[in-house]
Design an enzyme around this catalytic site. Structure first.
Site, PDB file in Angstrom:
ATOM      1  CE  LYS A   1      -0.212  -0.500   4.997  1.00 53.63           C
ATOM      2  NZ  LYS A   1      -1.048  -0.718   6.182  1.00 53.63           N
TER       3      LYS A   1
ATOM      4  NE  ARG B   1      -7.042  -0.011  11.078  1.00 58.16           N
ATOM      5  CZ  ARG B   1      -5.803   0.027  10.633  1.00 58.16           C
ATOM      6  NH1 ARG B   1      -5.134   1.165  10.675  1.00 58.16           N
ATOM      7  NH2 ARG B   1      -5.223  -1.047  10.139  1.00 58.16           N
TER       8      ARG B   1
ATOM      9  CE1 TYR C   1      10.192  32.245   2.502  1.00 58.37           C
ATOM     10  CE2 TYR C   1      10.774  29.905   2.421  1.00 58.37           C
ATOM     11  CZ  TYR C   1      10.358  31.070   1.783  1.00 58.37           C
ATOM     12  OH  TYR C   1      10.099  31.050   0.444  1.00 58.37           O
TER      13      TYR C   1
ATOM     14  CG  MET D   1       8.131  23.440  -1.600  1.00 54.86           C
ATOM     15  SD  MET D   1       6.964  24.211  -2.731  1.00 54.86           S
ATOM     16  CE  MET D   1       5.859  25.054  -1.603  1.00 54.86           C
TER      17      MET D   1
HETATM   18  C1  LIG Z   1      -0.239  -1.661   6.899  1.00 56.33           C
HETATM   19  C2  LIG Z   1      -0.788  -2.923   7.403  1.00 56.33           C
HETATM   20  C3  LIG Z   1       0.061  -3.989   7.770  1.00 56.33           C
HETATM   21  C4  LIG Z   1       1.567  -3.887   7.758  1.00 56.33           C
HETATM   22  O1  LIG Z   1       2.051  -3.375   8.969  1.00 56.33           O
HETATM   23  P1  LIG Z   1       3.622  -3.118   9.214  1.00 56.33           P
HETATM   24  O2  LIG Z   1       3.681  -2.584  10.586  1.00 56.33           O
HETATM   25  O3  LIG Z   1       4.037  -2.119   8.190  1.00 56.33           O
HETATM   26  O4  LIG Z   1       4.316  -4.415   9.031  1.00 56.33           O
HETATM   27  C5  LIG Z   1      -0.537  -5.186   8.116  1.00 56.33           C
HETATM   28  N1  LIG Z   1      -1.886  -5.317   8.158  1.00 56.33           N
HETATM   29  C6  LIG Z   1      -2.720  -4.311   7.850  1.00 56.33           C
HETATM   30  C7  LIG Z   1      -4.181  -4.526   7.910  1.00 56.33           C
HETATM   31  C8  LIG Z   1      -2.206  -3.080   7.476  1.00 56.33           C
HETATM   32  O5  LIG Z   1      -3.036  -2.074   7.176  1.00 56.33           O
END
Ligand SMILES: *Cc1c(COP(=O)(O)O)cnc(C)c1O
Length: 374
Positions: free
Chosen positions: A39, A137, A262, A310
């Site tokens: 992801k 969540r 800045y 930036m």
């Molecule tokens: C992002 C995620 C992981 C991976 O977690 P890490 O700490 O990066 O190994 C595993 N399971 C779910 C559902 C996630 O959203």
């Protein structure tokens, strides 16, 4: 963009390290299969290259957060299962089913939407049920899971395939007791509703695999450790996968009273020498490094002076010999005997490695050492 990806600022990536970290996790997971999480553009590294290098390891599936990311994998030609882990907005369910993405289900309405989409396309859709054991969540509350799963299996029909069941740890890097408690809740939730062997059970992220591998179940979902982020200070570190580098583009003698950046928040004491680096918060370098962070220049650790802009940042190179325009500075990684880790940067920015990595912007070319000879 310049045709030279290393003209200004860039991320250097080591595919060998990525694979070694993968292999260490796979060994830790024992018989459980791997669902590498790719992801957020593979945590900022670049998903196309990460997936291409992980494919030969034959993972069970790839994990993404959004339907768009899943479609991106299909467009790259990925044929193996792709699981979308964040709850899917109703408007994206049909797109997901059309591309054969596995959705994660935490409510009966969500399950019905998948069934409807599968019917509309006259195809089967695989789903993974999420059990909420404390993360809060998403997912079905573990206390409701028994009756919920019975209703759920009743509405599956011929077109929805129940492929997986999972929960997510809230403190995989914390107290062992909390992991045990979530595991127990997960087991209670599954009860007798989940036929062993048919539905793939998965619980552990990177930290979980390395600290509590006894809960590896059927599959594991590592992310950060693959990409060279630590899974906890008490654990052996991964091999670093990324380095962040930027060119020195300006060098000056800073006379007493000269100010940097800045707000003029830094003022030269006696005569100093400053170097301007071609990297700023527009590249994802945390602005919090202003007057607090460091870079490595000619193997020497030098402080950032003034606020990060930036597009550029200024470091104090007083006493470092021979620094010139065109030199390469290191914001994350090694130079000579010195090293700045992604965790060092995160600590200064009062955040975690994940946020620093996923914040690295599209402006930075990703340079894989086996392709570009970095
Ligand atoms: C992002 C995620 C992981 C991976 O977690 P890490 O700490 O990066 O190994 C595993 N399971 C779910 C559902 C996630 O959203």
């Amino acid at each position: 963009m310049s045709t030279n990806p290393r003209a200004r600022a860039w991320i250097e990536l080591d595919p060998g390290a990525l694979l070694e970290n993968y292999d260490r996790l796979a060994r830790g997971a024992g018989r459980a299969r791997m669902i590498p999480m790719v992801k957020a553009n593979a945590y900022g590294l670049g998903v196309a290259d990460a997936v291409r290098r992980l494919e030969p390891r034959d993972p069970m599936a790839f994990g993404v957060a959004t339907v768009e990311e899943g479609i991106g994998l299909r467009e790259l030609g990925v044929r193996r299962p792709v699981i979308v882990f964040s709850p899917t907005p109703p408007g994206s369910v049909r797109d997901a089913v059309a591309r054969d993405l596995r959705l994660c289900i935490g409510s009966l309405e969500a399950a019905r939407r998948v069934a409807d989409a599968a019917a509309a396309f006259d195809r089967t859709a695989g789903v993974h049920v999420e059990v909420d054991t404390g993360m809060g969540r998403s997912g079905v509350d573990w206390r409701d899971a028994g009756p919920w799963l019975r209703t759920f299996t009743g509405l599956l029909g011929p077109r929805v395939r129940w492929e997986g069941c999972f929960t997510h740890l809230h403190s995989a890097d914390g107290e062992r007791e909390s992991v045990e408690l979530q595991w127990t809740r997960f087991q209670e939730a599954l009860g007798s509703s989940v036929p062993p062997g048919e539905v793939v059970r998965h619980v552990l992220n990177s930290s979980g695999v390395l600290r509590t591998p006894e809960y590896a179940a059927d599959a594991v979902r590592p992310g950060i450790f693959l990409y060279g982020g630590s899974a906890g200070p008490d654990l052996p570190p991964p091999r670093p996968v990324l380095a962040l580098r930027a060119r020195v583009v300006h060098v000056k003698d800073a006379l007493e009273g000269s100010t940097s950046g800045y707000g003029a928040t830094y003022r030269a004491g006696t005569r100093e020498r400053w170097a301007t680096l071609a990297i700023g918060y527009g590249d994802g370098l945390p602005r919090a490094l202003g007057n607090r962070g460091h870079a490595l220049v000619r193997g020497v650790r030098v402080p950032v002076v003034g606020r990060v802009s930036m597009d550029v940042s200024v470091v104090n190179i007083t006493g470092v010999d021979g620094v010139g325009v065109g030199d390469v500075a290191t914001l994350v990684g090694r130079d000579g005997g010195e090293e700045i880790t992604i965790e060092d940067v995160a600590a200064v920015a009062d955040t975690i490695s994940y946020e620093v990595m996923t914040g690295l912007s599209a402006r930075l070319p990703r340079v894989w050492s086996d392709v570009d000879g970095a």
